[in-house]
Scaffold this motif. Sequence first.
Motif, PDB file in Angstrom:
ATOM      1  N   GLU A  65      36.376   7.415  -7.605  1.00  0.00           N
ATOM      2  CA  GLU A  65      36.244   7.552  -6.153  1.00  0.00           C
ATOM      3  C   GLU A  65      36.623   6.254  -5.451  1.00  0.00           C
ATOM      4  OE1 GLU A  65      32.738   8.492  -2.821  1.00  0.00           O
ATOM      5  OE2 GLU A  65      32.270   8.440  -4.977  1.00  0.00           O
ATOM      6  N   PHE A  66      36.154   5.130  -6.007  1.00  0.00           N
ATOM      7  CA  PHE A  66      36.466   3.833  -5.404  1.00  0.00           C
ATOM      8  C   PHE A  66      37.951   3.516  -5.540  1.00  0.00           C
ATOM      9  CE2 PHE A  66      37.238  -0.703  -6.134  1.00  0.00           C
ATOM     10  CZ  PHE A  66      36.829  -1.224  -4.906  1.00  0.00           C
ATOM     11  N   ALA A  67      38.488   3.695  -6.748  1.00  0.00           N
ATOM     12  CA  ALA A  67      39.886   3.341  -7.004  1.00  0.00           C
ATOM     13  C   ALA A  67      40.847   4.150  -6.139  1.00  0.00           C
ATOM     14  CB  ALA A  67      40.208   3.543  -8.479  1.00  0.00           C
ATOM     15  N   GLU A  68      40.511   5.407  -5.895  1.00  0.00           N
ATOM     16  CA  GLU A  68      41.381   6.258  -5.074  1.00  0.00           C
ATOM     17  C   GLU A  68      41.275   5.906  -3.588  1.00  0.00           C
ATOM     18  OE1 GLU A  68      41.510  10.325  -7.814  1.00  0.00           O
ATOM     19  OE2 GLU A  68      40.119  10.197  -6.104  1.00  0.00           O
ATOM     20  N   ALA A  69      40.166   5.246  -3.205  1.00  0.00           N
ATOM     21  CA  ALA A  69      39.952   4.942  -1.786  1.00  0.00           C
ATOM     22  C   ALA A  69      40.560   3.615  -1.356  1.00  0.00           C
ATOM     23  CB  ALA A  69      38.456   4.939  -1.481  1.00  0.00           C
ATOM     24  N   VAL A  70      40.942   2.755  -2.311  1.00  0.00           N
ATOM     25  CA  VAL A  70      41.462   1.430  -1.957  1.00  0.00           C
ATOM     26  C   VAL A  70      42.906   1.294  -2.430  1.00  0.00           C
ATOM     27  CG1 VAL A  70      39.178   0.395  -2.083  1.00  0.00           C
ATOM     28  CG2 VAL A  70      40.652   0.360  -4.091  1.00  0.00           C
TER      29      VAL A  70
ATOM     30  N   GLN B 267      46.124  -1.375  -3.855  1.00  0.00           N
ATOM     31  CA  GLN B 267      46.267  -2.541  -4.718  1.00  0.00           C
ATOM     32  C   GLN B 267      46.234  -3.821  -3.894  1.00  0.00           C
ATOM     33  OE1 GLN B 267      46.219  -2.567  -8.088  1.00  0.00           O
ATOM     34  NE2 GLN B 267      46.108  -4.800  -7.850  1.00  0.00           N
ATOM     35  N   LYS B 268      46.714  -3.732  -2.656  1.00  0.00           N
ATOM     36  CA  LYS B 268      46.674  -4.903  -1.769  1.00  0.00           C
ATOM     37  C   LYS B 268      45.230  -5.322  -1.520  1.00  0.00           C
ATOM     38  CE  LYS B 268      47.981  -6.499   2.848  1.00  0.00           C
ATOM     39  NZ  LYS B 268      48.561  -6.133   4.160  1.00  0.00           N
ATOM     40  N   TYR B 269      44.364  -4.345  -1.290  1.00  0.00           N
ATOM     41  CA  TYR B 269      42.944  -4.649  -1.083  1.00  0.00           C
ATOM     42  C   TYR B 269      42.374  -5.349  -2.309  1.00  0.00           C
ATOM     43  CZ  TYR B 269      37.898  -3.841  -0.856  1.00  0.00           C
ATOM     44  OH  TYR B 269      36.538  -4.003  -0.872  1.00  0.00           O
ATOM     45  N   ILE B 270      42.698  -4.849  -3.497  1.00  0.00           N
ATOM     46  CA  ILE B 270      42.191  -5.439  -4.734  1.00  0.00           C
ATOM     47  C   ILE B 270      42.689  -6.867  -4.902  1.00  0.00           C
ATOM     48  CG2 ILE B 270      42.255  -5.271  -7.257  1.00  0.00           C
ATOM     49  CD1 ILE B 270      42.337  -2.215  -6.903  1.00  0.00           C
ATOM     50  N   ASP B 271      43.985  -7.080  -4.620  1.00  0.00           N
ATOM     51  CA  ASP B 271      44.555  -8.436  -4.740  1.00  0.00           C
ATOM     52  C   ASP B 271      43.867  -9.401  -3.775  1.00  0.00           C
ATOM     53  OD1 ASP B 271      46.276  -7.487  -6.663  1.00  0.00           O
ATOM     54  OD2 ASP B 271      47.961  -7.204  -5.270  1.00  0.00           O
TER      55      ASP B 271
END
Length: 314
Positions: free
Chosen positions: A166-171, A173-177
């Motif tokens: 659920e989290f991974a689909e909501a964000v 890769q830019k947010y993670i970086d």
Amino acid sequence: MGIHRGIHNIELAQLLAKTYMKYDLSVEDFMVLNAYCMHSGYYQDRPDFKEMAKMTGKKVDELIAILKSLYEREKIQFTGDSIDRGHLYGALDAILESEKSIADRLAESKSYAGMMGSGYAEDHMGKVELVAAEGGGVAVISRPNWGRRSLWDKEDMLNLADEIKEFAEAVSQKYIDEYNENIRKQDQFEEERWEEKEKERQEAKRKRKIPKPGYIILIRISNGLYKFTYTTSLLLEQKISHIKFENGDNVQIVHTLETYDTIKFFHKFIKSQFSSRLEGNYYRLTDEDVQYIIDEKYPANAMEWLEGPVQTKA
């Protein structure tokens, strides 16, 4: 069975109200258990069934029959005299816990660990190890500081997988970086702050080793006892004035010493030399003790703290 005095009656009653239907209790069951929580005998070894009967409008025999039925259905632990409220609280609390998300449980666990203080702050539900399973997939193993490792329950791992997805689909890769960059900066800041504090500690340690010149004063009070006091920040006249201001005519200045390393002379020599004479904060010195101090002929180490290192000729 313990009667668990530590579980507050209001706390158990509130938990019961929230969960009794999901615990498969009838309204009648709830009414009886709620009366047990709220009656005056809750904290006693034996409940007052007569009082509970008045609260519920039932006879004592009917109350006991309902409690026995709950026991047979394994809803409570009942001895015939008292209910194990720790067991009931645990069963009801487990219902609430089962309804919480993994994220909520992680947050609660980390908050609780933080309140436990040093040594426990990192000992929370989120401290886990991801293990490649032999049959494929990834398993989650708890890694507590205290206690044994254990594989997570199947339902918890399935819920965790769903919440991670659920989290991974909501964000993006830019947010993670960007998140990782902020963490890197925060870690760098913490590291620099730790290094700065370490420098301050080392500097304070170095300064403690530097001898502090000052004065040690032997005073005699009206009851015949003596006291040593010292200063490393005041002039001798200022220190004496301060002593007289505090003690008035009840004090006599017996002797003063100008010291090279005041702290060491006071703590390592004076306090050690006259420890057997100590009575509370004062010393019961003999005439010989006083003369010994006045003569200023002390052991070599004390003389060095008094006058400084002996200068050797080149």
